[in-house]
Design an enzyme around this catalytic site. Structure first.
Site, mmCIF file in Angstrom:
data_model
loop_
_atom_site.group_PDB
_atom_site.id
_atom_site.type_symbol
_atom_site.label_atom_id
_atom_site.label_comp_id
_atom_site.label_asym_id
_atom_site.label_seq_id
_atom_site.Cartn_x
_atom_site.Cartn_y
_atom_site.Cartn_z
ATOM 1 N N ASP A 179 0.835 -1.212 0.000
ATOM 2 C CA ASP A 179 0.000 0.000 0.000
ATOM 3 C C ASP A 179 0.867 1.257 0.000
ATOM 4 O O ASP A 179 1.975 1.252 0.533
ATOM 5 C CB ASP A 179 -0.906 -0.026 1.244
ATOM 6 C CG ASP A 179 -2.053 0.953 1.124
ATOM 7 O OD1 ASP A 179 -2.317 1.436 0.007
ATOM 8 O OD2 ASP A 179 -2.691 1.241 2.151
ATOM 9 N N ASN A 214 -10.598 -2.400 -6.270
ATOM 10 C CA ASN A 214 -9.755 -1.556 -7.130
ATOM 11 C C ASN A 214 -10.364 -1.319 -8.519
ATOM 12 O O ASN A 214 -9.994 -0.376 -9.218
ATOM 13 C CB ASN A 214 -8.349 -2.153 -7.301
ATOM 14 C CG ASN A 214 -7.473 -2.009 -6.074
ATOM 15 O OD1 ASN A 214 -6.541 -2.777 -5.868
ATOM 16 N ND2 ASN A 214 -7.753 -1.012 -5.235
HETATM 17 C C1 FPP Z 1 -1.747 0.049 -3.471
HETATM 18 O O1 FPP Z 1 -1.321 1.397 -3.434
HETATM 19 C C2 FPP Z 1 -1.162 -0.679 -4.588
HETATM 20 C C3 FPP Z 1 -1.843 -1.256 -5.625
HETATM 21 C C4 FPP Z 1 -3.314 -1.176 -5.732
HETATM 22 C C5 FPP Z 1 -1.171 -1.926 -6.739
HETATM 23 C C6 FPP Z 1 0.078 -2.707 -6.460
HETATM 24 C C7 FPP Z 1 0.705 -3.038 -7.743
HETATM 25 C C8 FPP Z 1 2.025 -3.004 -8.026
HETATM 26 C C9 FPP Z 1 3.080 -2.698 -7.041
HETATM 27 C C10 FPP Z 1 2.409 -3.270 -9.450
HETATM 28 C C11 FPP Z 1 3.196 -4.486 -9.773
HETATM 29 C C12 FPP Z 1 2.813 -5.689 -9.092
HETATM 30 C C13 FPP Z 1 3.138 -6.959 -9.433
HETATM 31 C C14 FPP Z 1 2.967 -7.987 -8.407
HETATM 32 C C15 FPP Z 1 3.614 -7.394 -10.747
HETATM 33 P P1 FPP Z 1 -2.395 2.575 -3.547
HETATM 34 O O2 FPP Z 1 -2.519 2.959 -4.972
HETATM 35 O O3 FPP Z 1 -3.682 2.133 -2.904
HETATM 36 O O4 FPP Z 1 -1.717 3.697 -2.727
HETATM 37 P P2 FPP Z 1 -2.447 4.879 -1.895
HETATM 38 O O5 FPP Z 1 -3.123 4.211 -0.735
HETATM 39 O O6 FPP Z 1 -1.309 5.753 -1.477
HETATM 40 O O7 FPP Z 1 -3.402 5.557 -2.814
#
Ligand code: FPP
Length: 246
Positions: A21, A69
């Site tokens: 996250d 998401n």
């Molecule tokens: C949460 O941060 C993260 C995600 C929803 C996506 C995670 C994906 C990756 C790291 C890409 C690559 C992954 C793989 C396994 C190939 P957020 O966007 O919710 O952050 P925020 O809470 O700060 O808005």
């Protein structure tokens, strides 16, 4: 000195689950678009996998895309799917070199065709790897998974294939997406949020929870080591008393 030296390799968790996250906030702090955070999250994914494999962690499960998401802006969803395809494609070679088997849980039928094709290809290619099973939770939510399992069991009872009394915890767990992997002993969440967010609710029943303020793109294997060291300091009682354990 690396934190690695403080880890007792005889008491490693065999399964670590992670909620990655903070990508969006990381990008915002730098005045960039959220997608920039996801792109930089890939480095953290790579370093964490390598660190886990080197240590001998047998199962690593990453929350890459939740059912919820899908409600994000269309552009971000598309960019995340593209990133998943390109990352899995690029990293297949490294997964092979490290003996990592790729696995996926979630409603995979809802993923774009390109994404499920890449996923299937890499899962087939890495199927015989034995060092570590890397599970990506994609279009996953625990409530979806549990509802799905309940429906499958209900159908079996309706068809006369089993009786209601046959539904035990073991049988229920066998109908979850994670039927072939053990429950995580340790769950890590980055970005300072203290929530489980619909992630492995059944499987985390006895897991130790570790929260770090680090945003996911800044997470590295040293942070994984810190979480494992913290885990090794905990007393896991499973409902018993300390005296019983000793
Ligand atoms: C949460 O941060 C993260 C995600 C929803 C996506 C995670 C994906 C990756 C790291 C890409 C690559 C992954 C793989 C396994 C190939 P957020 O966007 O919710 O952050 P925020 O809470 O700060 O808005």
């Amino acid at each position: 000195m690396s934190l690695l030296e403080h880890i007792d390799t005889n008491r490693l968790p065999q399964h670590i689950a992670i909620i990655m996250d903070g990508n969006g906030r990381w990008a915002k702090e730098k005045g960039k678009l959220r997608v920039f955070g996801h792109q930089n999250g890939v480095r953290a994914v790579r370093d964490t996998i390598e660190g886990a494999v080197e240590l001998g962690i047998k199962y690593l499960t990453l929350y890459a895309f939740s059912t919820e998401n899908w409600n994000r802006p269309k552009m971000e969803v598309m960019a995340l799917m593209e990133l998943l395809v390109s990352t899995i494609n690029k990293e297949t070679k490294t997964l092979m070199q490290n003996g990592v088997r790729l696995n996926a849980i979630g409603d995979l039928s809802s993923l774009p065709a390109k994404c499920s094709k890449q996923l299937q290809e890499t899962m087939i290619k890495t199927a015989d790897n034995k060092n570590c099973t890397l599970t990506l939770a994609l279009s996953y939510s625990s409530r979806w998974e549990i509802t799905h399992a309940a429906r499958q069991l209900a159908l079996k009872v309706q068809a006369g294939e089993m009786n209601v009394e046959d539904i035990t915890e073991v049988v229920f767990a066998a109908h979850l997406n994670t039927s072939e992997i053990p429950d995580p002993e340790l769950m890590i969440r980055t970005s300072g949020e203290f929530r489980i967010s619909n992630y492995l609710l059944w499987q985390l029943a006895y897991a130790e929870l570790y929260f770090t303020p680090k945003l996911w793109p800044d997470f590295r294997r040293e942070d994984l080591y810190a979480a494992i060291i913290d885990y090794q300091k905990r007393e896991r009682r499973f409902g018993m008393t300390s005296e019983q354990l000793n």
